[in-house]
Design a protein around this motif. Structure first.
Motif, short mmCIF file in Angstrom:
data_model
loop_
_atom_site.label_atom_id
_atom_site.label_comp_id
_atom_site.label_asym_id
_atom_site.label_seq_id
_atom_site.Cartn_x
_atom_site.Cartn_y
_atom_site.Cartn_z
N TYR A 270 6.95 -9.35 16.40
CA TYR A 270 6.24 -8.59 15.37
C TYR A 270 7.19 -8.05 14.30
N THR A 271 8.45 -7.84 14.65
CA THR A 271 9.43 -7.42 13.64
C THR A 271 9.65 -8.53 12.62
N ASP A 272 9.87 -9.76 13.10
CA ASP A 272 10.05 -10.87 12.17
C ASP A 272 8.82 -11.07 11.30
N GLU A 273 7.65 -10.97 11.91
CA GLU A 273 6.40 -11.17 11.17
C GLU A 273 6.21 -10.08 10.12
N ALA A 274 6.50 -8.84 10.51
CA ALA A 274 6.31 -7.71 9.58
C ALA A 274 7.27 -7.82 8.39
N LEU A 275 8.52 -8.19 8.65
CA LEU A 275 9.49 -8.31 7.56
C LEU A 275 9.09 -9.42 6.60
N HIS A 276 8.50 -10.48 7.14
CA HIS A 276 8.04 -11.57 6.26
C HIS A 276 6.89 -11.10 5.38
N ILE A 277 5.94 -10.42 5.96
CA ILE A 277 4.79 -9.91 5.18
C ILE A 277 5.27 -8.95 4.09
N ALA A 278 6.25 -8.12 4.44
CA ALA A 278 6.77 -7.13 3.49
C ALA A 278 7.76 -7.73 2.51
N LYS A 279 8.09 -9.01 2.69
CA LYS A 279 9.06 -9.71 1.83
C LYS A 279 10.43 -9.02 1.82
N ASP B 247 5.40 -0.99 1.50
CA ASP B 247 5.00 -2.34 1.89
C ASP B 247 5.32 -2.62 3.36
N LEU B 248 6.48 -2.14 3.80
CA LEU B 248 6.88 -2.37 5.18
C LEU B 248 5.95 -1.64 6.14
N LYS C 266 10.19 -25.29 9.98
CA LYS C 266 8.84 -25.53 9.47
C LYS C 266 8.68 -24.82 8.13
N SER C 267 7.52 -25.01 7.49
CA SER C 267 7.41 -24.47 6.14
C SER C 267 6.73 -23.11 6.12
N CYS C 268 7.18 -22.28 5.21
CA CYS C 268 6.63 -20.94 5.01
C CYS C 268 5.16 -21.06 4.59
N PRO C 269 4.27 -20.31 5.23
CA PRO C 269 2.85 -20.39 4.89
C PRO C 269 2.56 -19.88 3.48
N VAL C 270 3.49 -19.15 2.89
CA VAL C 270 3.28 -18.60 1.55
C VAL C 270 3.81 -19.54 0.48
N CYS C 271 5.07 -20.02 0.66
CA CYS C 271 5.70 -20.78 -0.42
C CYS C 271 6.21 -22.15 0.00
N SER C 272 6.02 -22.52 1.26
CA SER C 272 6.40 -23.83 1.79
C SER C 272 7.90 -24.07 1.93
N THR C 273 8.69 -23.07 1.62
CA THR C 273 10.14 -23.20 1.83
C THR C 273 10.43 -23.29 3.33
N GLU C 274 11.51 -23.99 3.68
CA GLU C 274 11.85 -24.15 5.09
C GLU C 274 12.32 -22.83 5.69
N ILE C 275 11.72 -22.46 6.82
CA ILE C 275 12.05 -21.21 7.49
C ILE C 275 13.40 -21.32 8.20
N CYS D 67 10.81 -16.14 0.14
CA CYS D 67 9.99 -14.92 0.15
C CYS D 67 10.82 -13.68 0.46
N GLN D 68 11.80 -13.85 1.33
CA GLN D 68 12.59 -12.70 1.80
C GLN D 68 14.01 -12.73 1.25
N ALA D 69 14.16 -13.32 0.06
CA ALA D 69 15.47 -13.31 -0.58
C ALA D 69 15.79 -11.87 -0.95
N ASP D 70 17.05 -11.53 -0.87
CA ASP D 70 17.43 -10.17 -1.25
C ASP D 70 18.81 -10.20 -1.89
N ALA D 71 18.89 -9.69 -3.11
CA ALA D 71 20.15 -9.75 -3.85
C ALA D 71 21.29 -9.09 -3.09
#
Length: 285
Positions: A184-193, A210-211, A251-260, A276-280
């Motif tokens: 659920y931590t991985d899932e939550a961080l993905h949803i929160a980008k 958002d988190l 596999k591909s991200c359900p939001v943007c199809s980028t490889e997870i 989705c979860q890129a961070d500078a």
DNA sequence: CACGTCACCTGCGTGC
DNA sequence: TGCACGCAGGTGACGT
């Protein structure tokens, strides 16, 4: 297996089977399952206790008895189930509590002879049980419940700012927030980008909001789908069919199809979408 | 306080 | 087939 939604699912399912029953005796088949008290005291104290209430705190399953609380932590491979007392124990059963139906539930008594058992089955033997009249001593250091009213965006923002840790291990820390595990931590961080390696004190007010929403959303979804069932542990849930990133490396991200991607953070597998979860701070820092 | 490492356990999938 | 290895939903006890 169990994170908050799985424990919640089990508690809700077992509650009607347990309320009002009396514990006749305990068959402790792997003594180290018992964290406290001693085996001898445990068997004496549990006998004759009536089950008043069934609740959950963090990943702890709680049986409120006449004079004590029975706390059960399933750790990695534990499961709880009701079984007819006449059925012989299975290989990984660690604790079996024989139950007697309340006199009032005559129908149930007629069906199963009045005897059922609460079985704690735990392949890997990591699970633990506490019988205590002061449960705060075991539960006292836990962080807030993510689905409670005290888990506000403002609280989260403040709490994140007081720490200087990567989000993934901090969210797994039960003294910070109670109930999240690796899925659920991985899932939550993905949803929160949010990237799992982002430092907690760099999270903005908006990101904290958002988190907070993401954590609550994914936990509620898990509960609604009766938890996640993987491999041979804990059948019945279906959240595993709806993972966005967990166990989906390549596999591909359900939001943007980028490889997870899959990385190791704090010795735990961590899955995220690099777009989705890129961070500078992380990728260029 | 943060963080790394090991420990606690069993079983499953993979590759040689 | 056998065998070694890596992996697994969690936490706690260490040491630095």
């Amino acid at each position: 297996m169990p994170e908050l939604p799985e424990v919640e699912t089990i508690a809700r399912k077992l509650e009607p089977e347990l309320i009002g029953k009396t514990i006749l005796d305990a068959d402790l088949r792997w003594p180290r399952t018992l964290a406290m008290p001693s085996v001898k005291i445990f068997k004496q104290q549990i006998k004759g206790q009536k089950i008043r209430e069934v609740t959950r705190r963090a990943k702890f399953f709680i049986l409120h008895l006449s004079d004590f609380s029975l706390l059960i932590h399933l750790r990695m491979s534990g499961d709880l189930l009701i079984r007819n007392s006449t059925i012989r124990p299975e290989k990984h059963d660690r604790l079996i509590l024989r139950l007697l139906s309340a006199p009032s539930s005559a129908q149930t008594a007629a069906e199963d002879g009045g005897l059922s058992s609460l079985v704690f089955n735990d392949t890997r033997k990591f699970g633990r049980v506490w019988l205590t009249s002061t449960p705060e001593e075991v539960l006292g250091r836990l962080g807030p419940e993510p689905l409670s009213r005290e888990f506000t965006a403002q609280w989260l923002y403040n709490a994140l700012g007081k720490r200087h840790r990567q989000l993934k291990p901090l969210l797994l820390d039960q003294t910070f927030l109670a109930g999240l595990g690796n899925i659920y931590t991985d899932e939550a961080l993905h949803i929160a980008k949010l990237h799992p390696l982002v430092l907690s004190d760099s999270v903005t007010v908006e990101q904290a909001r958002d988190l907070r929403e993401a954590v609550r959303k994914v936990l509620k979804e898990g509960i609604r789908r009766n938890g996640a069932s993987i491999d041979w542990v804990y059948r019945g849930g279906e959240f595993q069919n709806h993972f966005r990133v967990y166990d989906r490396a390549g596999k591909s991200c359900p939001v943007c199809s980028t490889e997870i991607k899959r990385i190791i953070v704090g010795q735990r597998s961590t899955h995220y979408c690099p777009k989705c979860q890129a961070d500078a701070e992380v990728t260029h820092g």
